[in-house]
Design a protein around this motif. Structure first.
Motif, mmCIF file in Angstrom:
data_model
loop_
_atom_site.group_PDB
_atom_site.id
_atom_site.type_symbol
_atom_site.label_atom_id
_atom_site.label_comp_id
_atom_site.label_asym_id
_atom_site.label_seq_id
_atom_site.Cartn_x
_atom_site.Cartn_y
_atom_site.Cartn_z
ATOM 1 N N HIS A 103 -26.911 93.242 27.866
ATOM 2 C CA HIS A 103 -27.627 94.152 27.554
ATOM 3 C C HIS A 103 -27.539 94.364 25.812
ATOM 4 O O HIS A 103 -27.912 95.036 25.152
ATOM 5 C CB HIS A 103 -27.100 95.328 28.079
ATOM 6 C CG HIS A 103 -27.507 95.508 29.447
ATOM 7 N ND1 HIS A 103 -28.814 95.643 29.755
ATOM 8 C CD2 HIS A 103 -26.641 95.302 30.749
ATOM 9 C CE1 HIS A 103 -28.776 95.716 30.968
ATOM 10 N NE2 HIS A 103 -27.653 95.212 31.614
ATOM 11 N N ALA A 104 -26.472 93.635 25.113
ATOM 12 C CA ALA A 104 -26.394 93.480 23.729
ATOM 13 C C ALA A 104 -27.341 92.178 23.334
ATOM 14 O O ALA A 104 -27.218 91.885 21.973
ATOM 15 C CB ALA A 104 -24.864 93.356 23.175
ATOM 16 N N PRO A 125 -34.244 106.669 23.930
ATOM 17 C CA PRO A 125 -33.461 107.863 24.197
ATOM 18 C C PRO A 125 -32.282 108.148 22.936
ATOM 19 O O PRO A 125 -31.854 109.254 22.908
ATOM 20 C CB PRO A 125 -33.091 107.794 25.397
ATOM 21 C CG PRO A 125 -33.740 106.628 26.187
ATOM 22 C CD PRO A 125 -34.247 105.581 24.845
ATOM 23 N N THR A 126 -31.865 107.112 22.527
ATOM 24 C CA THR A 126 -30.610 107.196 21.542
ATOM 25 C C THR A 126 -30.826 107.042 20.326
ATOM 26 O O THR A 126 -29.990 106.897 19.336
ATOM 27 C CB THR A 126 -29.462 106.421 22.115
ATOM 28 O OG1 THR A 126 -29.682 104.993 22.323
ATOM 29 C CG2 THR A 126 -29.065 107.139 23.431
ATOM 30 N N ALA A 127 -32.091 106.345 19.817
ATOM 31 C CA ALA A 127 -32.179 105.790 18.435
ATOM 32 C C ALA A 127 -31.840 106.923 17.482
ATOM 33 O O ALA A 127 -31.082 106.625 16.433
ATOM 34 C CB ALA A 127 -33.756 105.567 18.434
ATOM 35 N N MET A 128 -32.453 108.087 17.500
ATOM 36 C CA MET A 128 -32.111 109.096 16.330
ATOM 37 C C MET A 128 -30.614 109.270 16.508
ATOM 38 O O MET A 128 -30.093 109.471 15.157
ATOM 39 C CB MET A 128 -32.767 110.260 16.506
ATOM 40 C CG MET A 128 -34.484 110.147 16.182
ATOM 41 S SD MET A 128 -34.610 109.215 14.473
ATOM 42 C CE MET A 128 -33.720 110.454 13.118
ATOM 43 N N PRO A 161 -25.855 108.311 28.751
ATOM 44 C CA PRO A 161 -26.917 108.485 29.189
ATOM 45 C C PRO A 161 -26.953 107.472 30.535
ATOM 46 O O PRO A 161 -26.604 106.221 30.684
ATOM 47 C CB PRO A 161 -28.298 108.395 28.389
ATOM 48 C CG PRO A 161 -27.715 107.427 27.335
ATOM 49 C CD PRO A 161 -26.247 107.719 27.084
ATOM 50 N N PRO A 162 -27.577 108.135 31.767
ATOM 51 C CA PRO A 162 -27.755 107.173 32.983
ATOM 52 C C PRO A 162 -28.744 106.129 32.714
ATOM 53 O O PRO A 162 -29.538 106.086 31.704
ATOM 54 C CB PRO A 162 -28.090 108.110 33.996
ATOM 55 C CG PRO A 162 -28.743 109.100 33.277
ATOM 56 C CD PRO A 162 -28.007 109.564 31.937
ATOM 57 N N ASP A 163 -28.874 104.970 33.454
ATOM 58 C CA ASP A 163 -29.990 104.140 33.307
ATOM 59 C C ASP A 163 -31.241 104.703 33.601
ATOM 60 O O ASP A 163 -31.271 105.663 34.407
ATOM 61 C CB ASP A 163 -29.691 102.995 34.394
ATOM 62 C CG ASP A 163 -28.682 102.139 33.982
ATOM 63 O OD1 ASP A 163 -28.048 102.051 32.927
ATOM 64 O OD2 ASP A 163 -28.258 101.251 35.006
ATOM 65 N N LEU A 164 -32.377 104.439 32.873
ATOM 66 C CA LEU A 164 -33.630 104.970 33.272
ATOM 67 C C LEU A 164 -34.196 104.255 34.513
ATOM 68 O O LEU A 164 -33.828 103.218 34.840
ATOM 69 C CB LEU A 164 -34.487 104.576 32.127
ATOM 70 C CG LEU A 164 -35.924 104.760 32.340
ATOM 71 C CD1 LEU A 164 -36.182 106.365 31.935
ATOM 72 C CD2 LEU A 164 -36.925 104.099 31.094
ATOM 73 N N VAL A 165 -34.602 105.160 35.527
ATOM 74 C CA VAL A 165 -35.145 104.661 36.822
ATOM 75 C C VAL A 165 -36.520 104.438 36.811
ATOM 76 O O VAL A 165 -37.367 105.464 36.319
ATOM 77 C CB VAL A 165 -34.596 105.811 37.931
ATOM 78 C CG1 VAL A 165 -35.219 105.483 39.153
ATOM 79 C CG2 VAL A 165 -33.041 105.813 37.854
ATOM 80 N N THR A 166 -36.812 103.225 37.320
ATOM 81 C CA THR A 166 -38.277 103.057 37.353
ATOM 82 C C THR A 166 -38.746 102.467 38.780
ATOM 83 O O THR A 166 -37.602 102.280 39.400
ATOM 84 C CB THR A 166 -38.896 101.912 36.319
ATOM 85 O OG1 THR A 166 -38.818 100.657 36.952
ATOM 86 C CG2 THR A 166 -38.197 101.965 35.204
ATOM 87 N N PHE A 202 -29.319 101.690 25.523
ATOM 88 C CA PHE A 202 -28.239 101.515 24.457
ATOM 89 C C PHE A 202 -27.429 102.724 24.016
ATOM 90 O O PHE A 202 -28.216 103.956 23.601
ATOM 91 C CB PHE A 202 -28.896 100.614 23.196
ATOM 92 C CG PHE A 202 -28.138 100.315 22.246
ATOM 93 C CD1 PHE A 202 -27.190 99.449 22.286
ATOM 94 C CD2 PHE A 202 -28.231 101.258 20.891
ATOM 95 C CE1 PHE A 202 -26.519 99.134 21.160
ATOM 96 C CE2 PHE A 202 -27.259 100.788 19.882
ATOM 97 C CZ PHE A 202 -26.353 99.644 19.992
ATOM 98 N N ALA A 203 -26.127 102.811 24.027
ATOM 99 C CA ALA A 203 -25.532 104.181 23.794
ATOM 100 C C ALA A 203 -24.051 103.808 23.336
ATOM 101 O O ALA A 203 -23.313 103.954 24.485
ATOM 102 C CB ALA A 203 -25.435 104.947 25.150
ATOM 103 N N PRO A 204 -23.677 103.127 22.440
ATOM 104 C CA PRO A 204 -22.329 102.963 21.892
ATOM 105 C C PRO A 204 -21.556 104.333 21.834
ATOM 106 O O PRO A 204 -22.171 105.491 21.486
ATOM 107 C CB PRO A 204 -22.471 102.403 20.531
ATOM 108 C CG PRO A 204 -23.733 102.460 20.115
ATOM 109 C CD PRO A 204 -24.533 102.721 21.213
ATOM 110 N N ALA A 205 -20.278 104.392 22.317
ATOM 111 C CA ALA A 205 -19.653 105.837 22.484
ATOM 112 C C ALA A 205 -19.465 106.470 21.156
ATOM 113 O O ALA A 205 -19.852 107.699 21.436
ATOM 114 C CB ALA A 205 -18.078 105.424 22.754
ATOM 115 N N ARG A 206 -19.733 105.780 20.045
ATOM 116 C CA ARG A 206 -19.598 106.700 18.739
ATOM 117 C C ARG A 206 -20.856 107.450 18.485
ATOM 118 O O ARG A 206 -20.577 108.505 17.781
ATOM 119 C CB ARG A 206 -19.095 106.041 17.758
ATOM 120 C CG ARG A 206 -20.173 104.968 17.292
ATOM 121 C CD ARG A 206 -19.467 103.764 16.521
ATOM 122 N NE ARG A 206 -19.753 103.644 15.126
ATOM 123 C CZ ARG A 206 -20.437 102.570 14.770
ATOM 124 N NH1 ARG A 206 -20.496 101.555 15.531
ATOM 125 N NH2 ARG A 206 -20.810 102.041 13.666
#
Ligand code: NCD
Ligand code: ZN
Ligand code: ZN
Length: 352
Positions: free
Chosen positions: A217-218, A271-274, A322-327, A335-339
Motif C-alpha cells: 500500500h506504500a 479522504p486524508t489528503a488535506m 479510517p476503515p478501508d473503503l468498501v466497494t 493512506f493514513a499515517p498515524a501523525r
C-alpha cells in the motif's frame, strides 16, 4: 496564527484518478466533499482519448456527484501516437478538455496506449502551445535498464528538457514529482512550468515500502525515493513558490489487486489528503502557506478563477485510522499515517 485551526479558500485537486463505474461511485464523495475542482486523469480501460469519450465520462462523474457538493470535474485527454490535434483543440474550445496527459507507453497503470516517442507529438504540442492548453506529464522513462529509482531524473534529461526548449510557451505540469532533480528542474525552467506534489510523497520515503516486510500500500509510481528527496519536496511545497501546487494522485486499487504476486501501483489518499498536507505544513511551521499551495497556485497556472467557498482545517485528539473503503468488488486501503490522524476538515457554508 493558531496551529490548531485555519480557514482557507476551498482547494482543488490538480491530479486525481476517479476511475469509473462502482469504483467511481465509491471514491467520488470523499473528493467532492472537500475539493471544488479536480483534474481527472484519463487512464481508464480503454483510455479517454477523444472529446466524445471525455464528455461521456464527465457525464458519468456528474451523475455520481453528491448533490450540493458544487464539485466540477475537469477533464483531460490521454495522448497517444495518433491523437488528432483538431479533435483535441475542438474539445478544448468546447470546454470539455482542460488539459492533455502524456503517459510514456508502459510507464504506469493503464499506460499501454501511451506515447511511444514524443517526437510523434510534435503537431499536437504545437497546437496545444498555440491555444494555451496545458500538457501534463507522467515523467518517467520506461527503459528497463534504467534503475526504477532513477527513471524520473533520467526523464528530465532525456525528454523534459527538450520539450521545454522546443515548445517554450507550452504550459507544462510535471505531475507527482518525487525527486530533488524534479524540484530543481521546475524551479529553474524557463517558460510556464509547474509541478504537482502528492501527500504520500511528502510524508513517506522509500523505506515505507519495506517496513519490516513488503508494504504494497506504500507502492505507487513514481516510487517514493530517499529521504533527501522527500525533504526537497517538502521544501518546495512549503516554499510559497507558485510553481508547486496540490495534486493528490489519489489512485484507488482494490486490496486484492495490490496484495498479490504483481501488485498494482497507486495510493488511495483522497479522504486524508488535506490532513496530510496540513500536518506537513504545520510541521514545517508555515501553515499560512498552505492556502497558496492548495487553493491559489493551481488556478493561477491553469488560468481559472479562485474558488469562493472556504474550508476549515482543525486539530482534534488523534482519531482512529479510517476503515478501508468498501466497494461491491472489494476494499480499498486508505493512506493514513498515524501523525495525520488528528486533522479534520469541514466545509463552511458559502457566503452567497
Ligand atoms: C496511477 C494509477 O493507478 O492510475 N498509479 C500510481 O501509482 N500513481 C497512475 C499514475 O498516476 O501514474
Ligand atoms: Zn502518473
Ligand atoms: Zn496519477
Amino acid at each position: 496564527m493558531s496551529t490548531d485551526s485555519l480557514i482557507l479558500r476551498r482547494p482543488d485537486d490538480w491530479h486525481i484518478h476517479l476511475r469509473d463505474d462502482a469504483m467511481l461511485a465509491a471514491v467520488l464523495p470523499a473528493t467532492a466533499e472537500v475539493f471544488a475542482r479536480a483534474i481527472v486523469m484519463p487512464n481508464l480501460k480503454p483510455p479517454v482519448t477523444t472529446t466524445a469519450q471525455a464528455a461521456a465520462y464527465r457525464e458519468r462523474i456528474l451523475r455520481q456527484t453528491p448533490a450540493g457538493s458544487g464539485f466540477t470535474p475537469l477533464m483531460t485527454c490521454y495522448l497517444t501516437d495518433n491523437t488528432d490535434p483538431e479533435d483535441l483543440a475542438a474539445g478544448h474550445a468546447e470546454g470539455v478538455f482542460t488539459a492533455a496527459k502524456l503517459y510514456p507507453a508502459g510507464a504506469t497503470t493503464n499506460s499501454d496506449a501511451g506515447v511511444t516517442d514524443v517526437r510523434r507529438l510534435h503537431r499536437v504540442l504545437e497546437r496545444m502551445q498555440a491555444i494555451g492548453m496545458p500538457l501534463l506529464v507522467h515523467g518517467e522513462v520506461v527503459d528497463h535498464d534504467v534503475d526504477v529509482f532513477d527513471r524520473e531524473a533520467v526523464f528530465i534529461d532525456r525528454i523534459l528538457r527538450g520539450l521545454r526548449r522546443d515548445f517554450p510557451a507550452l504550459k507544462i505540469v510535471f505531475e507527482h514529482i518525487t525527486t530533488a532533480e524534479g524540484v530543481a528542474f521546475v524551479r529553474a525552467a524557463e517558460g510556464p512550468t509547474a509541478a504537482t506534489i502528492t501527500p504520500h510523497h511528502l510524508l513517506i520515503n522509500r523505506n515505507a515500502m519495506f517496513d519490516r516486510g513488503i508494504r504494497p500500500h506504500a507502492y505507487c509510481l513514481p516510487v517514493a525515493k530517499r529521504e533527501r528527496h522527500r525533504l526537497a519536496l517538502c521544501a518546495a511545497a512549503t516554499s510559497g513558490n507558485p510553481r508547486f501546487f496540490l495534486g493528490t494522485d489519489s489512485a484507488p486499487h482494490l486490496r486484492h489487486l495490490k496484495e498479490q504476486d504483481c501488485g498494482c501501483a497507486g495510493v488511495y489518499n483522497a479522504p486524508t489528503a488535506m490532513a496530510c498536507y496540513a500536518e506537513l505544513f504545520a510541521e514545517a511551521g508555515c501553515l499560512e502557506r498552505l492556502e497558496g499551495f492548495a487553493s491559489e497556485f493551481g488556478p493561477a497556472f491553469y488560468g481559472l478563477p479562485l474558488n469562493a467557498d472556504r474550508i476549515r482545517l482543525f486539530r482534534t485528539e488523534p482519531q482512529a485510522a479510517p476503515p478501508d473503503l468498501v466497494t461491491p468488488d472489494g476494499e480499498v486501503r486508505v493512506f493514513a499515517p498515524a501523525r495525520i490522524l488528528g486533522w479534520q476538515v469541514e466545509r463552511l457554508a458559502s457566503a452567497a
